[in-house]
Design an enzyme around this catalytic site. Structure first.
Site, PDB file in Angstrom:
ATOM      1  N   SER A 145       0.850  -1.192   0.000  1.00 51.60           N
ATOM      2  CA  SER A 145       0.000   0.000   0.000  1.00 51.60           C
ATOM      3  C   SER A 145       0.881   1.235   0.000  1.00 51.60           C
ATOM      4  CB  SER A 145      -0.894   0.023   1.242  1.00 51.60           C
ATOM      5  OG  SER A 145      -1.529   1.284   1.407  1.00 51.60           O
ATOM      6  N   TYR A 173      -2.034  -0.549  10.246  1.00 50.50           N
ATOM      7  CA  TYR A 173      -2.014  -0.836   8.810  1.00 50.50           C
ATOM      8  C   TYR A 173      -0.707  -0.376   8.176  1.00 50.50           C
ATOM      9  CZ  TYR A 173      -3.701  -1.014   3.967  1.00 50.50           C
ATOM     10  OH  TYR A 173      -3.854  -1.303   2.633  1.00 50.50           O
TER      11      TYR A 173
END
Length: 263
Positions: free
Chosen positions: A148, A161
């Site tokens: 990501s 995350y």
């Protein structure tokens, strides 16, 4: 869409294929002629839909189930995937949790630990098993991790995350260095804002869409199909000399950074 003839018949295991980017990857790889092993955890209707779609495209495909929060079960999941087509040529670690919580709301680290279990520890285990199996079979292989942009630059609420994705980027580089001698390539895909089933309606709302369109130089969101196309490239011979790299697809969002806007 670019077609890579060398991918025809390649056996690829995609985790988290019941929806979103994983489902998009499956459809693009089906068009390339890959044989697919599709993993899911709980979304039975979603994986059934993905399976139907890839079979309509002519792909051979099988399904395996596994909860990646259960580290001890990962060996069994991998063995099932490897056995479906008598081996694998590629592993796509796509399954992941998108956790949004402040640090002070997760002081005990429950969300943090669960996120790292799925997003970092599971790819570690599956990748190591894949490499071990490829080496034993005396064959090359390709590992792709769905990382990501949060692994490179992040914001509030994403401590768990972002940590998992930054760790995934670092881990990938080490694996690429260690496994290059065996012909095993390891790269990461880092998507930016890509609407999926749970977010597409929200991201269409002006209060969310307008700020994103201003921040993304190319002026649009990405698509799951584009993530699938990038996955096909990373699996293909076109990327044969590419390992240890993060391929960022974000419309220029990270490149622009946090500078003031100049109208």
């Amino acid at each position: 869409m670019t077609i890579y003839p060398e991918l025809n018949g390649k056996r690829v295991f995609i985790t988290g294929a019941s929806s979103g980017i994983g489902a998009g990857m499956a459809q693009i790889l089906a068009k390339q002629g890959c044989k697919l092993v599709l993993h899911y955890c709980r979304n039975e209707s979603g994986i059934a839909q993905t399976l139907d779609r890839v079979k309509v495209l002519g792909a051979q495909a099988q399904v395996v189930r596994g909860d990646f929060r259960d580290y001890a079960s990962l060996g069994q999941v991998f063995n099932q995937a490897w056995s479906q087509f008598s081996g694998l040529d590629g592993l796509v670690n796509n399954a992941g949790l998108i956790t949004k919580t402040t640090v002070l709301d997760d002081v005990e680290g429950e969300a943090f630990n669960q996120t790292l279990a799925v997003n970092l520890q599971a790819p570690y285990r599956l990748s190591s098993l894949f490499a071990q199996a490829c080496i034993a079979a005396k064959q090359p292989g390709v590992v792709i991790n769905n990382s990501s942009i949060h692994g490179q630059q992040t914001c509030e609420w994403f401590s768990a995350y972002a940590a998992s994705k930054a760790g995934l980027d670092a881990m990938m580089k080490v694996m690429a260095v260690e496994w290059g001698q065996y012909g095993i390539r390891v790269n990461n895909l880092a998507p930016g804002v890509v609407p999926v089933e749970r977010t597409v309606s929200i991201l269409k709302q002006p209060k969310f869409k307008n700020p994103w369109m201003k921040a993304i130089p190319l002026g649009r969101y990405g698509s799951v199909e584009e993530m699938g196309a990038a996955t096909a490239f990373l699996l293909s011979d076109a990327a044969a000399w590419m390992t240890g790299s993060v391929l960022t697809l974000d419309g220029g969002l990270i490149a622009r950074g946090s500078y003031p806007y100049r109208d």
